[in-house]
Enzyme design. Sequence first.
Site, short mmCIF file in Angstrom:
data_model
loop_
_atom_site.label_atom_id
_atom_site.label_comp_id
_atom_site.label_asym_id
_atom_site.label_seq_id
_atom_site.Cartn_x
_atom_site.Cartn_y
_atom_site.Cartn_z
N GLY B 35 18.94 -2.58 -12.40
CA GLY B 35 18.35 -2.81 -10.53
C GLY B 35 18.54 -1.24 -10.17
O GLY B 35 18.57 -0.19 -10.61
N LEU B 37 16.09 0.05 -8.76
CA LEU B 37 14.93 0.56 -9.66
C LEU B 37 14.56 1.87 -8.80
O LEU B 37 14.29 1.86 -7.55
CB LEU B 37 13.78 -0.44 -9.63
CG LEU B 37 14.09 -1.72 -10.42
CD1 LEU B 37 13.04 -2.55 -10.49
CD2 LEU B 37 14.65 -1.50 -11.78
N HIS B 38 13.99 2.82 -9.63
CA HIS B 38 13.17 4.01 -9.17
C HIS B 38 11.86 4.28 -9.96
O HIS B 38 11.68 3.34 -10.92
CB HIS B 38 14.30 5.05 -9.44
CG HIS B 38 15.02 5.55 -10.71
ND1 HIS B 38 14.14 5.62 -11.87
CD2 HIS B 38 16.07 5.39 -11.22
CE1 HIS B 38 15.05 5.76 -12.70
NE2 HIS B 38 16.13 5.56 -12.52
N HIS B 41 11.86 3.52 -13.83
CA HIS B 41 11.76 2.10 -14.24
C HIS B 41 10.32 1.76 -13.87
O HIS B 41 9.75 0.95 -14.81
CB HIS B 41 12.43 1.16 -13.36
CG HIS B 41 14.07 1.57 -13.54
ND1 HIS B 41 15.00 2.20 -12.57
CD2 HIS B 41 14.85 1.38 -14.60
CE1 HIS B 41 15.98 2.30 -12.88
NE2 HIS B 41 16.21 1.67 -13.90
N GLY B 151 13.73 4.05 -21.35
CA GLY B 151 13.56 5.38 -20.97
C GLY B 151 14.47 6.31 -21.93
O GLY B 151 15.56 6.15 -22.09
N LYS B 153 15.61 9.21 -21.02
CA LYS B 153 16.70 9.80 -20.34
C LYS B 153 18.15 9.41 -20.93
O LYS B 153 19.19 10.35 -21.32
CB LYS B 153 17.05 9.62 -18.79
CG LYS B 153 18.06 10.66 -18.42
CD LYS B 153 17.95 10.56 -17.03
CE LYS B 153 18.81 9.03 -16.32
NZ LYS B 153 20.03 9.02 -16.59
N SER B 189 17.51 8.80 -11.77
CA SER B 189 18.77 8.04 -11.98
C SER B 189 19.13 7.24 -11.02
O SER B 189 19.07 7.93 -9.77
CB SER B 189 19.95 9.04 -12.51
OG SER B 189 21.01 8.27 -12.57
N SER B 190 19.48 6.12 -10.94
CA SER B 190 19.95 5.40 -9.61
C SER B 190 21.30 5.86 -9.20
O SER B 190 21.45 5.91 -8.06
CB SER B 190 20.59 3.98 -10.27
OG SER B 190 19.30 3.40 -10.84
N ARG B 191 22.12 6.75 -10.27
CA ARG B 191 23.16 7.55 -9.65
C ARG B 191 22.85 8.55 -8.88
O ARG B 191 23.90 9.19 -8.27
CB ARG B 191 24.33 7.75 -10.95
CG ARG B 191 24.59 6.45 -11.44
CD ARG B 191 25.96 7.07 -12.82
NE ARG B 191 26.45 5.61 -13.25
CZ ARG B 191 26.42 5.02 -14.17
NH1 ARG B 191 25.52 5.24 -14.95
NH2 ARG B 191 26.96 3.86 -14.14
#
Lengths: 295, 295
Positions: B35, B37-38, B41, B151, B153, B189-191
């Site tokens: 989740g 999402l960026h 994604h 991905g 990454k 990255s979500s982070r």
Amino acid sequence: MTLSIIRHIPELRERIAEFRRSRPDSSVGFVPTMGYLHQGHASLIRRSAEENGLTVVSAFVNPTQFGPNEDFDKYPRDEARDKSLASEAGAHILFMPEVSEMYPDPIRTTVAVTGLTDRLCGASRPGHFEGVATVVTKLFNIVTPDRAYFGLKDAQQVAVIARFTRDLNIPVDIVPCPTVREADGLALSSRNVYLSPEERRQALILSRTLGQVPDWIEEGMTEAELSVRLRGKIRSQPLADIDYADVLTYPELEFPRAGMRLRNSDRPLLIALAVRFGNTRLIDNVLLFPQEVRA
Amino acid sequence: MTLSIIRHIPELRERIAEFRRSRPDSSVGFVPTMGYLHQGHASLIRRSAEENGLTVVSAFVNPTQFGPNEDFDKYPRDEARDKSLASEAGAHILFMPEVSEMYPDPIRTTVAVTGLTDRLCGASRPGHFEGVATVVTKLFNIVTPDRAYFGLKDAQQVAVIARFTRDLNIPVDIVPCPTVREADGLALSSRNVYLSPEERRQALILSRTLGQVPDWIEEGMTEAELSVRLRGKIRSQPLADIDYADVLTYPELEFPRAGMRLRNSDRPLLIALAVRFGNTRLIDNVLLFPQEVRA
């Protein structure tokens, strides 16, 4: 429909996909075995053939579930007999892969189930259930059956397979089936062929002992008392060398509450034996449900 | 087709089965995510939507892949944003299960990959890849996709997933997709949302360093020399705290032969970085194929 012998994964997948395309409302049943089929396997195959439009039997002696000092190399094999028995019982496909087909590279992945696998055969055979869980996962992914049939002689195996199937959301129904026995009570096993006539005679103590378990439970025995009784009875046969004789809840495989009379158990009970006669290790068990326990 | 939000496994299975019945010659694509999402994604979802008739996205923050001192509780979540991004990118189903839907009982089964998982993020995050392999196996069994998109990454994650998928004969094609970056080079990255403005500025050192790797390899560097160069470059940023900066073959994740000039490698090379900026651990990498290495 005659029996097809298939040795390669892509051909097997293609045959099953073809069946699903042509019979979209039917289902696929699967009976995984290590070959050297006997009437126990035949009962699983017959049941699958009754319940599904296509029945796939695999015969694969899986090296990763044997320990270094176990009988992988001498495990009995007889392809001709497997073909005729599978065919007579109603199988459509007999999948007989080479080891190199199932393990083209050294496998780096393991499916492991904690808890259930550290007792009974898991304690005696370290790594055995990881080998079983991993190869059965592979076979499920290759065959993608709707239902898979397993004999309850290997009750712990059934519990382990049912558990990882549920934990991993594998879309297959696990169907446990009753143990098939010789007329004199000996549970059918491919390993029975190893027994000398005298060992075979003495091995009858397993089914005879298990047959008395419901009476002993009705008398009011606890788990500790029943274990002592089981061991005493089996030791009456001089060739019997006990690996385990345990009373556990099923399918959790936990010890029943200490001191409780087993007839008061609200959980199914598994009474499981593993005993060597000469070089041959035999297993047998009885599974009792609360209503039977209280009969 | 508008986006359906599905939270329960039986409903998801039914929707996918319905699609397969009505479009037997089409295929199902799957994009598993945590989740938040960026655009990274979104690029996976768009690719799946181009290549398959049905695209399923899952958004599930999987507790079993987080360590006790990691950011499970504060991992960013934003359902509204996930819905709009998944929908715009062309997803048909967004599967958002609760933890209790994925783990109704404490899970006893683990899917583990040895070798590949004891280095890079596997060394820093014990148990992480067992958690990933187990939950991805579950999701594959629930969705039964034809193709799944990941991905690069998370290059080690892609290698681990490709490996257990092959080892377990899971019938899904693993499709690795390129890392998506901000205009200034920061890998999405979500982070990234955790970064302060100053941390974010200094974090650009990762992509800048990786961008120079092909030149350094062309100069004739060995693995040892390149590792020293990477570390020196990253340490130019005072907030950077290096977890690892490693050069490995891909997808085996083994060290290249000591002393060999990397430009002579006949294996793809992964140059992988994990660096903390404040409390936020970022990863980034570049994957070079022999023809590029020798360019």
